[in-house]
Design an enzyme around this catalytic site. Structure first.
Site, PDB file in Angstrom:
ATOM      1  N   TYR A 122       0.812  -1.326  -0.119  1.00 37.72           N
ATOM      2  CA  TYR A 122      -0.003  -0.028  -0.002  1.00 37.72           C
ATOM      3  C   TYR A 122       0.912   1.281  -0.030  1.00 37.72           C
ATOM      4  CZ  TYR A 122      -4.130  -2.637   1.240  1.00 37.72           C
ATOM      5  OH  TYR A 122      -5.234  -3.553   1.423  1.00 37.72           O
ATOM      6  N   TYR A 161      -0.241  -9.866   0.178  1.00 39.08           N
ATOM      7  CA  TYR A 161       0.865  -9.289   1.039  1.00 39.08           C
ATOM      8  C   TYR A 161       0.851 -10.222   2.453  1.00 39.08           C
ATOM      9  CZ  TYR A 161      -3.127  -6.391   2.649  1.00 39.08           C
ATOM     10  OH  TYR A 161      -4.288  -6.053   2.839  1.00 39.08           O
ATOM     11  N   ARG A 171      -2.406 -12.165   3.061  1.00 36.34           N
ATOM     12  CA  ARG A 171      -3.711 -11.656   2.535  1.00 36.34           C
ATOM     13  C   ARG A 171      -3.983 -12.085   1.107  1.00 36.34           C
ATOM     14  NH1 ARG A 171      -7.299  -8.635   4.103  1.00 36.34           N
ATOM     15  NH2 ARG A 171      -8.387 -10.282   3.491  1.00 36.34           N
ATOM     16  N   HIS A 174      -6.782  -8.707  -2.795  1.00 29.65           N
ATOM     17  CA  HIS A 174      -8.208  -8.073  -2.714  1.00 29.65           C
ATOM     18  C   HIS A 174      -8.297  -6.473  -2.883  1.00 29.65           C
ATOM     19  CE1 HIS A 174      -6.070  -7.658   1.176  1.00 29.65           C
ATOM     20  NE2 HIS A 174      -6.919  -6.646   1.200  1.00 29.65           N
ATOM     21  N   HIS A 176     -10.347  -3.141  -1.619  1.00 28.83           N
ATOM     22  CA  HIS A 176     -11.447  -2.592  -0.596  1.00 28.83           C
ATOM     23  C   HIS A 176     -12.547  -1.926  -1.144  1.00 28.83           C
ATOM     24  CE1 HIS A 176      -8.970  -3.761   3.033  1.00 28.83           C
ATOM     25  NE2 HIS A 176      -8.001  -3.563   2.065  1.00 28.83           N
TER      26      HIS A 176
HETATM   27  O1  LIG Z   1      -8.310  -5.809  10.015  1.00 30.64           O
HETATM   28  C1  LIG Z   1      -7.276  -6.231   9.914  1.00 30.64           C
HETATM   29  O2  LIG Z   1      -6.486  -6.206  10.701  1.00 30.64           O
HETATM   30  C2  LIG Z   1      -6.747  -5.938   8.505  1.00 30.64           C
HETATM   31  C3  LIG Z   1      -5.332  -6.529   8.418  1.00 30.64           C
HETATM   32  C4  LIG Z   1      -5.123  -6.838   6.904  1.00 30.64           C
HETATM   33  C5  LIG Z   1      -5.788  -6.478   5.836  1.00 30.64           C
HETATM   34  O3  LIG Z   1      -5.576  -6.652   4.785  1.00 30.64           O
HETATM   35  C6  LIG Z   1      -7.287  -5.906   6.340  1.00 30.64           C
HETATM   36  O4  LIG Z   1      -7.898  -5.719   5.173  1.00 30.64           O
HETATM   37  C7  LIG Z   1      -7.545  -5.971   7.459  1.00 30.64           C
END
Ligand SMILES: O=C(O)c1ccc(O)c(O)c1
Length: 259
Positions: A122, A161, A171, A174, A176
């Protein structure tokens, strides 16, 4: 799910300006607020019974964000970084519809998206894992739905990542999504995944949704029809605000702490 079904509203909607009654969430669809496999929920879930706060008129009428704040390239994440270069990665078109529980479109609603770059990083000060940043990619975009509730944006496919939830936790790729619904207080947040991701099996966020069909609704569909020759692959992702086919939304507690 305790008394939660009575008051949790994944996608409150209005019809003719009147708030609809809360639609009970089917069992197994929404993740438990405390999901032990998803470690940080231990710090976020409420310890006390939830209290329903009735919405008042000013909360459902404003502030509303209008089309006039959206710039032409806001829905093209390969261009909206302000430079002239192309981001690294596989170009993709993501499109779909925002729908009420009975299939009616939700027009003129703000859809915001954010994501990691192709290397899974990110463009955010808190993301410091050693994957390269991309000077041609901010990873944020936004658009309004049209009269049919359709949205569409161009981006690059994000990378997976690592995170610290458990040893060797990754993860799945994805994107968001945030939806503003009809009013600021109705904001909903969800994540879109890509089909057949090999990382699903070990991801506690994806797997915190107990019901398999509900989990599948977080996964986009590869859409060959919408691919563009020598330009971009395409994925379709509809978002249903309420009802038995509702999309899965993150609760406000998790949302407050999100990246
Ligand atoms: O809620 C979390 O901690 C969290 C961690 C990693 C992510 O990629 C996410 O979307 C949320």
């Amino acid at each position: 799910m305790s008394g939660l079904d009575d008051i949790f509203v994944p996608g409150a909607s209005t019809r003719g300006g009147v708030m609809l009654p809360h639609y009970p969430v089917p069992e197994g669809v929404h993740p438990p607020l405390d999901s032990p496999g998803y470690r940080s929920t231990a710090l976020r879930h409420p310890d006390e019974a939830l209290v329903a706060l009735p919405q008042r008129l000013n909360e459902v009428t404003g502030p509303a964000l209008g089309e006039d704040v959206i710039r032409e390239d806001d829905n093209d994440l390969t261009k909206n970084h302000g430079g002239t270069g192309e981001p690294q990665g596989q170009r993709v078109i993501v499109h779909g519809r925002v729908l009420e529980e009975d299939g009616r479109p939700v027009p003129n609603t703000l859809v915001e998206v954010w994501q990691a770059n192709a290397a899974g990083r990110y463009a955010h000060q808190w993301d410091t894992w050693p994957a390269p940043l991309d000077p041609n990619f901010t990873g944020v975009g936004r658009m309004m739905t049209d009269d049919d509730g359709r949205y569409r944006f161009t981006t690059i496919r994000p990378g997976a990542y690592p995170w610290r939830n458990h040893p060797n936790a990754w993860r799945p790729a994805h994107i968001h999504f945030s939806l503003f619904g009809r009013a600021f207080t109705q904001r909903l947040v969800t994540q879109m995944y890509f089909p057949d991701d090999p990382l699903f099996f070990q991801d506690p966020i994806y797997n915190s949704v107990p019901d398999e069909n509900a989990r599948r609704r977080m996964v986009s569909r590869f859409d060959y029809e919408q691919t563009q020759d020598h330009w971009a692959l395409a994925f379709e992702f509809d978002i249903v605000l309420r009802g038995p086919d509702a999309s899965i939304f993150e609760d406000d507690e998790a949302d407050d702490d999100d990246e």
